[in-house]
Design a protein around this motif. Structure first.
Motif, PDB file in Angstrom:
ATOM      1  N   ARG A 410       0.819  -1.215   0.000  1.00 54.44           N
ATOM      2  CA  ARG A 410       0.000   0.000   0.000  1.00 54.44           C
ATOM      3  C   ARG A 410       0.842   1.249   0.000  1.00 54.44           C
ATOM      4  N   LEU A 411       1.841   1.237   0.886  1.00 57.75           N
ATOM      5  CA  LEU A 411       2.654   2.432   1.058  1.00 57.75           C
ATOM      6  C   LEU A 411       3.129   2.920  -0.298  1.00 57.75           C
ATOM      7  N   TRP A 412       3.677   1.969  -1.072  1.00 60.24           N
ATOM      8  CA  TRP A 412       4.265   2.353  -2.353  1.00 60.24           C
ATOM      9  C   TRP A 412       3.208   2.665  -3.384  1.00 60.24           C
ATOM     10  N   LEU A 413       2.295   1.755  -3.508  1.00 58.73           N
ATOM     11  CA  LEU A 413       1.312   1.918  -4.568  1.00 58.73           C
ATOM     12  C   LEU A 413       0.470   3.167  -4.341  1.00 58.73           C
ATOM     13  N   TRP A 414       0.014   3.315  -3.128  1.00 58.93           N
ATOM     14  CA  TRP A 414      -0.860   4.456  -2.867  1.00 58.93           C
ATOM     15  C   TRP A 414      -0.135   5.757  -3.123  1.00 58.93           C
ATOM     16  N   THR A 415       1.071   5.846  -2.565  1.00 58.35           N
ATOM     17  CA  THR A 415       1.815   7.088  -2.742  1.00 58.35           C
ATOM     18  C   THR A 415       1.971   7.392  -4.226  1.00 58.35           C
ATOM     19  N   LEU A 416       2.432   6.397  -4.966  1.00 55.42           N
ATOM     20  CA  LEU A 416       2.759   6.680  -6.359  1.00 55.42           C
ATOM     21  C   LEU A 416       1.511   6.899  -7.202  1.00 55.42           C
ATOM     22  N   VAL A 417       0.514   6.073  -6.989  1.00 51.15           N
ATOM     23  CA  VAL A 417      -0.696   6.239  -7.786  1.00 51.15           C
ATOM     24  C   VAL A 417      -1.331   7.594  -7.498  1.00 51.15           C
ATOM     25  N   LEU A 418      -1.358   7.941  -6.228  1.00 50.17           N
ATOM     26  CA  LEU A 418      -2.011   9.206  -5.895  1.00 50.17           C
ATOM     27  C   LEU A 418      -1.186  10.387  -6.391  1.00 50.17           C
ATOM     28  N   LEU A 419       0.125  10.287  -6.265  1.00 45.43           N
ATOM     29  CA  LEU A 419       0.941  11.392  -6.769  1.00 45.43           C
ATOM     30  C   LEU A 419       0.829  11.490  -8.291  1.00 45.43           C
ATOM     31  N   ALA A 420       0.840  10.338  -8.935  1.00 42.84           N
ATOM     32  CA  ALA A 420       0.690  10.374 -10.393  1.00 42.84           C
ATOM     33  C   ALA A 420      -0.668  10.959 -10.752  1.00 42.84           C
ATOM     34  N   LEU A 422      -2.281  13.151  -9.018  1.00 38.05           N
ATOM     35  CA  LEU A 422      -2.188  14.594  -8.805  1.00 38.05           C
ATOM     36  C   LEU A 422      -1.473  15.257  -9.978  1.00 38.05           C
ATOM     37  N   ALA A 423      -0.377  14.621 -10.403  1.00 40.94           N
ATOM     38  CA  ALA A 423       0.353  15.174 -11.546  1.00 40.94           C
ATOM     39  C   ALA A 423      -0.565  15.249 -12.764  1.00 40.94           C
ATOM     40  N   SER A 424      -1.345  14.203 -12.987  1.00 42.99           N
ATOM     41  CA  SER A 424      -2.264  14.232 -14.126  1.00 42.99           C
ATOM     42  C   SER A 424      -3.255  15.370 -13.970  1.00 42.99           C
TER      43      SER A 424
ATOM     44  N   THR B 167      -7.543  21.296  -3.730  1.00 42.28           N
ATOM     45  CA  THR B 167      -8.617  20.431  -3.229  1.00 42.28           C
ATOM     46  C   THR B 167      -8.546  19.049  -3.858  1.00 42.28           C
ATOM     47  N   GLY B 168      -8.083  18.997  -5.118  1.00 43.10           N
ATOM     48  CA  GLY B 168      -7.930  17.697  -5.760  1.00 43.10           C
ATOM     49  C   GLY B 168      -6.885  16.859  -5.049  1.00 43.10           C
ATOM     50  N   ALA B 169      -5.767  17.500  -4.702  1.00 44.93           N
ATOM     51  CA  ALA B 169      -4.728  16.768  -3.979  1.00 44.93           C
ATOM     52  C   ALA B 169      -5.268  16.275  -2.654  1.00 44.93           C
ATOM     53  N   GLY B 170      -6.014  17.171  -1.986  1.00 43.18           N
ATOM     54  CA  GLY B 170      -6.615  16.760  -0.732  1.00 43.18           C
ATOM     55  C   GLY B 170      -7.563  15.596  -0.941  1.00 43.18           C
TER      56      GLY B 170
END
Ligand code: NA
Ligand code: NA
Lengths: 503, 945, 89, 165, 128, 110
Positions: A410-420, A422-424, B167-170
């Motif tokens: 989770r730690l890895w996947l969540w961080t990366l998927v969520l950051l990716a 956000l980047a998108s 807000t999206g990041a949040g």
């Protein structure tokens, strides 16, 4: 006819291709009709096959009436039926879009397109490792030709990288297949899987080497991290309907990984079970990271979408790397979504580029577009879907993927998927606001776009909504597919044990 | 089912304005208002049931895999929020009807607004964590559209993007948090979650989960330090600000904290984090509100501050604090919406929101002035207004908080400070706009707005006053229900204006007094504050985003580098690593079968191949020589095949080798003849090492396989070749029968190569060298006479041989592929010897149809078996007897092989002949578009083949 | 006797091939190399014939035929390349 | 497009092809004769258009004699050349000779050039573009005139007689 | 197989091998390109011819029926070998390869004064 | 013999790979061709090395494994198609870009 249904996804485009390619020039209407009809027929066939596969039974088609493992068998299970359907859906959108004018920009578009479909479908269906190689080559060569459709410097240059890498990849494929044949004495994947159970220890190393060589090849097609570099430029420069169809090409690599390793290196393989897992898992995460950076860096809408494809590759492969039925189910849902949506986005990008005229899809200020509002709406929908925001399918897919992760994954996947994600989000909002909001004052640019293009694009993007509305049934199917995949003995029994080994 | 309608109606409402956009604004506005009005009515109709303690739930399955249901609930909290969302939403609609200019696309605006309303209602009614998240993100999206509505303004675009990003990041963090939460609770269903507080708080992942959830809540509710997007969201049209940034969206974060309160709030961590953040926000917002010169800016920061206040209350978390929080939510929504709308009216009428251009408006706009003053009084917490009540409850609660121990005085002190600032900026707002004379003239001369535009403000102000005066009568039931929902148990309380003279009252009084003084002296402090103003959040944010983009670009340029050599290096390294991993697991490299004895011819072959390979690489800078060396390899590979009992392969390899040579030379003509020395010695060494290591790995694997017993399925093919496939040549029977499907794919590939190459040759601009690599002019003798006559002789012989090889393939080495290549090569010899012009006249068939025909023949042969009920590509054969001829065999495989033959001839000629023709008048013409081709009636003689 | 003759012939052919390789390597000029390669092709016909005699099989006859035919065409192509650059014109 | 009407344009050539076919299939079974016969008819029909001027053999017997003579020359010549090459002490006198051609048809010139290359110590090196003369390289020849005379008498004249007169 | 036949075949084989060897030897050690050309053109061709005849004889005697398939290869070689040699010589002349000094006769191609130093594009060669 | 065979395959593979790492298109193409020759040899040998016994069922009784032979035949054809495409692509790339660098960026130094 019904007993031949399994082979139709190969035969229909093959024949359509023959009809289309016999004469190189002229007969535009005829060619369009043939192409659209054939693709629609393919869709019907795919639906029929999905229906057949939904029973949960694995069925196969022994070509030439030579029973497996001796002849080549096409294997239909839930997974392959699903891939066929996704491809057909994508193809309908792309081919109708192409009828809006892209098909006339060079020779033989429709024929090549059909044969590309033939290659893709063959790769999804075949149960034979060498036959997989052959279909890979069919789809690759067709893709080379289609990539060049319409000409242009960028296309040529990106093709050089794409082609050379894939040629080297083909050589590695042959080496991998060769080693596996040398070590196990068979080419049929189910047979190979059944032979894994009593593999002599002295051959294990060989099998590992062969399997991991193949992983490099599949990784190259799927565009996993150290091997993805060919993708962004190639996809960004391809003609729109081709780029749209390419959305399923990386999935062929992912499919191959899923298929080969879950079948041959399933629970019956003893020591060798899941030998690909750590590689796929860690590299997919790295791919996600790189793709996220790429998304931020892209200064062109097409390139941006190409990196979005890469994000989806990373996410999907992470699902493969988790190697649990939950993850497989999640990734299949995500795969349907991402294939259709990125395909639709490539079409949309072309439409935007056409209307904007000179600035094309570059993310710079341009004049407002004639059909700006409609395009903006489409872009908004596509962007939401692809960025994984509600209420469209991307959000579901992402949530399913995240939810499927277990423990430390989770730690890895969540961080990366969520950051990716956000980047998108950042990149897409920037792209959208630049394209649609930040325009020069002045005359509207562009002519109204052909209906075919609207239809093709809308066809693909609307899938996102359907995936949301019918999320339940779809996920039931993917769950069942994942369970089927996790149980290689089903395929082994059907193809090898029950078939009796002789014709 | 009613619940579903409540949630669904606003969503359907999105379509209404979109469909009515072309009609008059009045129709459009009324039509839009209809559905939410019904939904509000439906909501209100549920109150009796709620009061009776009924649990209103609705659920249908949606995505069981994710535990996601379309589950709705209507409890007190949802009720409160639904009333706020739809009630104020309707007022906003009315207001917007007048606010927007006549040429603005009101239909689109309403559609966005309804989308937003629907998603807010969704949040408020979600009974499932994932569902909640779906609506949550939807509010971010719809607010993005609303903030960016005036997209031609750079401020609007940037403000919208910033809001969406934050807000999206949040929202993404919230997704992670909710997934964790659901995992901890064992269910995503709200009821289950709310009932699992003990389990959740005991879980080791609780802090992480709390952090993620609060990140979502804080970004949405503009809590410090994520508050910075809110003031910039003021670029939105005022109805949007009034709606989103007072009553609804920013309250979503508060709602979330309230909603999840029973499940996650029962910990010290919660109290400390939430109340600290709340306090910081309270003060920060209030402070900056005091110094903003933009009317909406003041309101925005005051909103930040009030949200902080509510957050503090939720952080304290005692029952009464919760009550106070809910009460303040209600109150803030009323007065802040009123204030925003007033600000909008002022902006609308004067054309500016800058304080320095405003002033003395009480003459021109007396009613507005009155309304604004009353609402501001509510905001300042003046007694008799609703703001006073909740603020006093806030003060009371700050006094009771136990967490900070020795510092327990701090919170009340800071709360009082917040109150002081709040009084000061409220005063400033009213005074500066209506009473103080203006320093500059506003762009428009102001007057009162249309009455209906003021109506929403009037309603809200009346509410402020009524609630302020009669809290028990108006708000008790609503708050009672809401508090019950949050606390999960009834709370006994009584709302009253007067609680006697106590510390909270003192604090209020102090706030009023000191606040007034503060406003008096605020100019001095402004000087002090100025130094912070240079930090413009939006600019920082923009610069941050740009910098990230730039860094990303730089990184990618360095990382990807657009270098094929790098990519190849990576690919090969990957292959090396993978092969090596397998290899080290091979315990005994030499297997049980061992080596066969070696003989001289084999050594010769090996020497030739090794030498040829190395020489090809070593001479690569002299390209033609390198090709000649490659030829050695090609020849000896063929001989190797012959040596090891593979005659078919030997034949194939030989013919392919020659065709490849011709092909490479055809292409080399257009390329530089030499390769410049570019690679550094180091790179060469590295490449040699890499290539060598992979070669070594592959050699070792090869050796390991070779020295082990073969266990193959092949005996089946040998046994069945004649009885089942009708041929003695097992390899050929495999190709055309056992694995005919492979062969079908293979000829498709070949035809595709021809087609692809045709595309490549199109519009090809050529560099035709006038001399060879050494600068020598070409020989003038184009078609050496001796060659031309010999080629004549060879052609028929070659065709005969080709026919021979084709026909015997099934039983002896040979077959369609080799025969096809021989034919093609013989024809290419003609092209070489006689030239294109000459050959073209005599070979007047187009190649593409031949190649495609080949594929067609093979396919149709395969399809033929369907007629007899067999699978695709099933072969059959039979023996027939004719007079004179005697017995002979006919096999469908032969027909299939004919297809192969045709495909090979067609494709090879498409490749070689077309490539050869590019230098001639017969080159593939610049591709016409198909349209041109259709209209032009006379096909040109330069038609490519 | 025949097998001895076969050995001797084989040895001669192998030496011939090695000499071809020698000339192919040192050149010095392109035509020398082409000549060497052409000869190598022809000499490998000898190898094939000997292999056929050795294995007592005519299976490899076509290989020899093809080498004779294709070796020629290959040489023609290279010569044309050196003479004209454009081998199909 | 160049078409030939006759269904059997070149009977001799067809016979040759049939012979080659029977060689290839190593059988004189009726089936193969039929098949070979068919091919021997079809292939000339297909390739007829590639012959711009089909040489006609005027004197077949002379051709046979010529062929035998050349074969004999090849064998003797090869022993000679083998000796020249294998003897490292032998000093060679290479010689370029420009040979003026009497023949005019391209096909016969080709035959002559090939014959020259296959026979003693000579290789035809270049046919001039005008077709008037042939450059010959002789491995060991001192007398240019004698060489020209020898070629003329032994090969060129018979060829001229066989084909061109 | 009778001894005589075997002896005949062996002789043919060795002769063929010897010719093949000599042909390549000439190619390897003669001193200029034009001289090297002679070996492969003649000796090698004949050598292969001998070996093919040996092969024919062998299979004829083994199978007991006439087997002259290899004649075809010989035919091919005799047609093609001189043409290859001719073209190679032409190529050598085109590249103006040096011949050894004692060579008599000077063909046009190798006279330095005939061609200028700077390459002049051939009139045939347009820009395509 | 197996050892020698494997060494040969390895050397050919290495030579081909070295060429594929070059910076100009033509050597890369030559390298790919060489590589495909090597790979064909490799694949061919996966059925073992049989010195006498072509897979013709009417002759003799020792059989080479016919399956890898059929696979190699297919691989040869496909390899040819791919080589043809890539070399013409290289040529096209040069005409578009003006030089034959694999990345199309460097100046032609000839
Ligand atoms: Na065959
Ligand atoms: Na050409």
């Amino acid at each position: 006819m019904i007993q031949h249904l399994i082979v139709l996804p190969v035969v229909v485009p093959l024949i359509a291709g023959i009809l289309l390619l016999y004469q190189r020039q002229g007969m535009v209407r005829y060619k369009r009709i043939v192409s659209v009809v054939a693709t629609s027929a393919l869709l019907l066939v795919a639906i029929g096959l999905l229906n057949q596969a939904a029973s949960g039974e694995v069925t196969y088609y022994a070509l030439g009436d030579w029973q497996p493992p001796f002849g080549i068998a096409l294997v239909l299970d839930r997974l392959s039926a699903l891939m066929l359907l996704v491809t057909a859906l994508l193809a309908v959108g792309a081919v109708v879009f192409a009828c809006g004018g892209d098909d006339e920009k060079g020779s033989n578009f429709h024929g090549l397109f059909q044969w590309q479909l033939m290659g893709i479908n063959g790769a999804f269906l075949t149960g034979d490792l060498f036959n997989l190689f052959v279909f890979f080559e069919v789809l690759l060569l067709a893709s080379y030709a289609l990539l060049l459709h319409g000409g242009g410097k960028a296309r040529i240059q990106s093709s050089v990288h794409y082609v050379v890498l894939n040629l080297a990849g083909s050589s590695l494929f042959l080496i991998g297949v060769g080693i596996l044949y040398g070590a196990t004495g068979t080419l049929n994947m189910a047979d190979m899987a059944s032979r894994m159970a009593e593999l002599p220890a002295e051959r294990e190393g060989l099998v590992v080497a062969g399997a991991l060589m193949l992983l490099v090849v599949f990784g190259l097609k799927a565009a996993i991290l150290p091997l993805y570099f060919w993708l962004p430029r190639a996809y960004a420069s391809a003609p729109a309907p081709v780029a749209a169809l390419f959305a399923v090409m990386t999935k062929v690599g992912i499919y191959a990984i899923l298929r080969v390793y879950s079948l041959v290196f399933g629970d019956q393989a003893g020591n060798l079970e899941a030998l690909e897992q750590p590689w796929v898992w860690w590299l997919s995460l790295a791919t996600l990271a790189a793709a996220g950076i790429g998304v931020m860096a892209a200064r062109d809408l097409r390139l941006l979408i190409a990196y979005l494809v890469l994000i989806s590759v990373g996410t999907l492969l992470a699902g493969v790397g988790m190697r649990s039925p939950e993850a497989t189910s999640a990734l299949l849902y995500y795969l349907i979504h991402t294939t259709l949506i990125t395909g639709g986005l490539f079409l949309l990008a072309e439409m935007i580029g056409l209307q904007r005229g000179k600035p094309g899809t570059r993310l710079v200020k341009g004049r407002p577009m004639v059909q700006g509002s409609a395009l903006a709406l489409a872009f908004f929908i596509g962007a939401i879907a692809v960025a994984g925001l509600p209420p469209l399918s991307g959000a579901f897919g992402k949530a399913l993927m995240l939810n499927a992760a277990e423990g430390s994954q989770r730690l890895w996947l969540w961080t990366l998927v969520l950051l990716a994600g956000l980047a998108s989000l950042i990149a897409l909002s920037r792209a959208g606001s630049t394209l649609f909001w930040r325009s020069h004052r002045g005359h509207l640019s562009g002519r109204p776009l052909p209906r075919c293009q609207w239809f093709g694009m809308a066809w693909l993007l609307s899938s996102s909504l359907l995936l949301v509305v019918f999320a339940g049934p779809v996920s039931d199917y993917t769950q069942a597919a994942a369970k089927q995949l996790a149980n290689p003995s089903l395929v082994i029994d059907t193809l090898i044990n029950d078939a009796g080994g002789t014709q | 089912m009613t619940l579903l309608w409540i949630a669904l109606l606003p969503l359907l409402g999105v379509l209404v304005p979109a469909l009515n956009a072309q009609r008059s604004r009045m129709v459009c506005s009324l039509a839009t208002a209809l559905l939410p009005a019904i939904a509000l009515l439906l909501t209100l109709m549920q109150i009796p049931a709620l009061l009776e303690g009924e649990a209103l739930r609705f659920a249908v399955g949606w995505l069981p895999e994710l535990n996601l249901e379309l589950a709705l609930r209507l409890d007190g909290l949802s009720l409160l929020f639904n009333i706020l969302i739809m009630g104020i939403g309707l007022l906003i609609l009315l207001y917007a009807h007048f606010y927007l200019a006549s040429d603005e696309p009101v239909g689109r605006f309403y559609a966005f607004l309804m989308l937003f309303m629907a998603s807010m209602v969704g949040i408020s009614m979600s009974d499932n964590l994932i569902l909640l998240w779906l609506f949550w993100e939807l509010t971010s999206l719809s607010s993005f559209l609303l903030i960016g509505f005036w997209s031609h303004q750079s401020d609007a675009r940037k403000g919208a993007r910033m809001a969406l990003t934050v807000t999206g990041a949040g929202g993404l963090a919230l997704l992670a948090g909710l997934l964790l939460l659901g995992d901890m609770a064992g269910s995503f269903s709200m009821g289950d979650v709310l009932a699992s507080s003990d389990r959740i708080i005991a879980d080791s992942r609780y802090p992480l989960m709390l952090g993620l959830v609060l990140l979502g809540a804080f970004t949405k509710s503009a809590q410090f330090p994520f508050h910075f997007w809110l003031p910039h969201a003021m670029a939105a049209p005022t109805p949007v600000s009034a709606y989103l940034h007072s009553a609804t969206m920013v309250k979503a974060g508060i709602f979330l904290m309230a909603r999840l309160h029973p499940a996650i709030a029962d910990s010290e961590l919660w109290t400390v984090v939430v109340s600290l953040v709340g306090t910081a926000t309270l003060l920060y917002g209030a402070w900056f509100a005091l110094f903003k010169t933009d009317l909406k800016g003041i309101l925005a920061f005051s909103t930040v501050s009030h949200l902080g206040l509510i957050t503090v209350l939720l952080g304290i978390g005692s029952p009464m604090a919760v009550l106070a929080a809910l009460f303040h939510i209600l109150n803030h929504a009323t007065f802040k919406a009123a204030l925003f709308m007033s600000a909008g009216i002022i902006d609308h009428e004067t054309g500016t929101r800058e304080l320095k251009q405003l002033g003395g408006l009480k003459k021109a706009m007396p009613v507005t002035a009155l309304l604004t003053t009353l609402a501001a009084a509510a905001m300042a917490g003046v007694p008799l207004f609703n703001g006073f009540l909740s603020k006093e409850m806030f003060f009371t609660e700050t006094l009771k908080t136990p967490v900070l121990g020795g510092l327990s005085w701090l919170l009340p002190a800071l709360a009082t400070l917040g109150g002081i600032l709040s009084v000061a900026y409220s005063l400033r707002l009213v005074h500066a706009v209506f009473f103080k004379p203006a320093r500059e003239a506003p762009p428009k001369s102001p007057h009162e707005p249309p009455h209906l535009m003021r109506l929403p403000v009037e309603i809200l102000v009346v509410l402020c006053v009524v609630i302020g005066l009669l809290p028990a009568l108006t708000a008790t039931h609503l708050l009672d229900l809401a508090t019950q929902a949050v606390l999960q148990r009834p709370l006994d309380f009584k709302l009253a204006i007067w609680h006697g003279v106590n510390l909270p009252l003192m604090m209020s009084v102090a706030a009023l007094l000191i606040g007034t003084v503060l406003y008096w002296r605020h100019r001095d402090m402004r000087l002090f504050t100025r130094q912070f103003e240079s930090v413009d959040a939006r600019r920082v944010f923009e610069r941050f985003v740009v910098a990230i983009g730039y860094r990303a670009e730089q990184f990618l340029a360095a990382f990807e580098g657009n270098s094929l050599q790098r990519y190849m290096t990576l690919l090969l390294s990957a292959a090396f690593v993978m092969g090596l991993i397998g290899l080290v697991q091979v315990t005994d490299l030499t297997g049980a079968a061992g080596n066969q004895p070696i003989d001289g011819v084999v050594i010769l072959g090996a020497v030739m191949l090794i030498f040829g390979g190395i020489a090809t690489a070593a001479t690569h800078r002299y390209r033609l020589i390198s090709l000649l060396m490659l030829s050695i390899v090609g020849l000896f590979v063929a001989l190797t095949f012959a040596r090891f009992s593979a005659p078919d392969l030997a034949l194939t390899q030989l013919s392919v080798e020659v065709v490849t040579m011709i092909l490479l030379m055809l292409a080399l003509f257009f390329l530089p003849q030499k390769t410049p020395q570019e690679s550094s010695p180091l790179r060469n060494v590295r490449d040699i090492l890499l290539a060598g290591s992979l070669g070594l790995v592959i050699a070792s694997l090869n050796y390991a396989v070779l020295t082990r017993e073969t266990l193959s399925i092949s005996s089946f093919f040998v046994e069945n070749s004649k009885p089942g496939g009708g041929g003695y040549n097992v390899v050929n029977v495999i190709l055309v029968d056992f694995r005919g499907f492979d062969t079908l794919g293979e000829i498709t590939v070949l035809a595709l190569a021809g087609l692809a190459i045709f595309k490549l040759l199109n519009r090809l601009r050529l560099f035709i060298p006038h001399s060879d690599g050494e600068g020598r002019v070409w020989s003038p003798d184009r078609y050496p006479a001796i060659l031309t006559s010999v080629s004549m002789t060879i052609l028929p012989l070659a065709l005969l041989v080709s026919a021979f090889i084709f026909l015997r393939g099934h039983n002896q080495p040979g077959g369609g592929f080799i025969a096809g290549l021989i034919t093609a090569v013989a024809l290419i010899l003609l092209y070489m010897a006689r030239g294109v012009e000459w050959a073209q006249e005599r070979l007047d068939f187009p190649f593409q149809p031949v190649a495609i025909m080949g594929v067609a023949v093979a396919t149709l042969t395969g399809l033929g078996s369907w007629l007899f009920g067999y699978p695709f590509l099933t072969s059959s054969f039979g023996y027939f007897t004719l007079p004179v001829v005697g017995e002979f065999e006919l096999a469908t495989a032969l027909l299939f092989d004919l297809g192969v033959y045709l495909a090979v001839v067609g494709a090879t000629l498409m490749i070689l002949a077309n490539l050869g023709k590019v230098t001639t008048a017969h080159r593939p013409v610049p591709e016409q578009t198909e349209k041109d081709a259709e209209t032009s009636s006379n096909p040109t003689s330069k038609e490519p083949r | 006797m025949l097998s001895i003759a076969l050995y001797i012939t084989l040895a001669l052919v192998v030496m011939a091939l090695l000499m071809n390789l020698y000339r192919l390597t040192i050149g010095p000029d392109l035509p020398d190399r082409v000549l060497a390669l052409d000869t190598m092709y022809v000499n490998s016909i000898a190898l094939i014939v000997l292999l056929g005699l050795w294995l007592n099989s005519k299976t490899y006859f076509e290989s020899a035929l093809l080498i004779a035919m294709l070796g020629f065409i290959s040489t023609v192509a290279v010569c044309k390349y050196i003479l004209r650059g454009d081998i199909i014109e | 497009m160049i078409r030939s009407r006759a269904w059997l344009p070149t009977p001799v050539f067809s016979l040759l092809l049939l012979f080659v076919w029977l060689l290839l299939v190593r059988s004189v079974a009726p089936g193969h004769i039929v098949l070979g016969g068919a091919l021997a008819i079809i292939i000339p029909l297909l390739t007829n258009r590639f012959w711009d001027a089909r040489p006609r053999i005027k004197k077949p017997l002379l051709l046979l004699r010529f062929v035998l003579r050349v074969l004999g020359d090849i064998i003797t010549a090869n022993f000679e050349v083998a000796y020249l090459i294998a003897n490292p002490w032998r000093k060679l006198n290479p010689h370029f000779v420009e040979y003026p051609l009497m023949l005019e048809e391209r096909f016969t010139i080709t035959l002559l050039a090939s014959t020259i290359s296959l026979t003693p110590g000579t290789v035809s090196a270049n046919l001039r573009m005008d077709g008037k003369s042939l450059l010959i390289h002789a491995l060991n020849e001192t007398d240019e005139e004698a060489l020209i005379e020898q070629i003329r008498e032994r090969y060129e004249r018979p060829l001229k007689e066989i084909y061109e007169c | 197989m009778s001894l005589w036949v075997e002896a005949f075949i062996s002789l043919l084989l060795i002769t063929g091998g010897a010719f093949v060897f000599v042909g390549s030897l000439g190619m390897a050690h003669l001193r200029d390109f034009y001289m090297r050309l002679h070996g492969p053109t003649k000796a090698t061709t004949l050598g292969i011819g001998c070996m093919l005849v040996a092969s024919m004889a062998y299979f004829w005697s083994i199978d007991g029926r006439p087997d002259i398939q290899e004649l075809l290869i010989t035919l091919f070689l005799f047609i093609t070998a001189p043409v290859s040699a001719h073209l190679l010589a032409k190529t050598g002349l085109h590249l103006r390869l040096k011949h050894i000094d004692i060579t008599q006769g000077k063909p046009v191609e190798l006279r330095s004064e005939e061609v200028g130093k700077k390459p002049v594009p051939h009139p045939d060669k347009g820009h395509g | 013999m197996e050892l020698l065979y494997a060494i040969t395959t390895g050397v050919l593979t290495a030579s081909g790979l070295y060429l594929t790492l070059r910076g100009r298109t033509f050597p890369v193409v030559v390298g790919l061709t060489l590589l495909s020759y090597a790979v064909n040899l490799f694949l061919f040998s996966m059925g073992g090395l049989t010195t006498d016994g072509a897979a013709l069922v009417n002759e003799g009784d020792g059989f080479a494994d016919p399956l890898p032979q059929a696979l190699v035949l297919t691989a040869i054809v496909i390899g040819f198609a791919m080589t043809a495409f890539v070399v013409i692509l290289a040529m096209r790339a040069r005409s578009e870009v003006g030089n034959d660098h694999v990345d199309g960026k460097k100046e032609d130094r000839e």
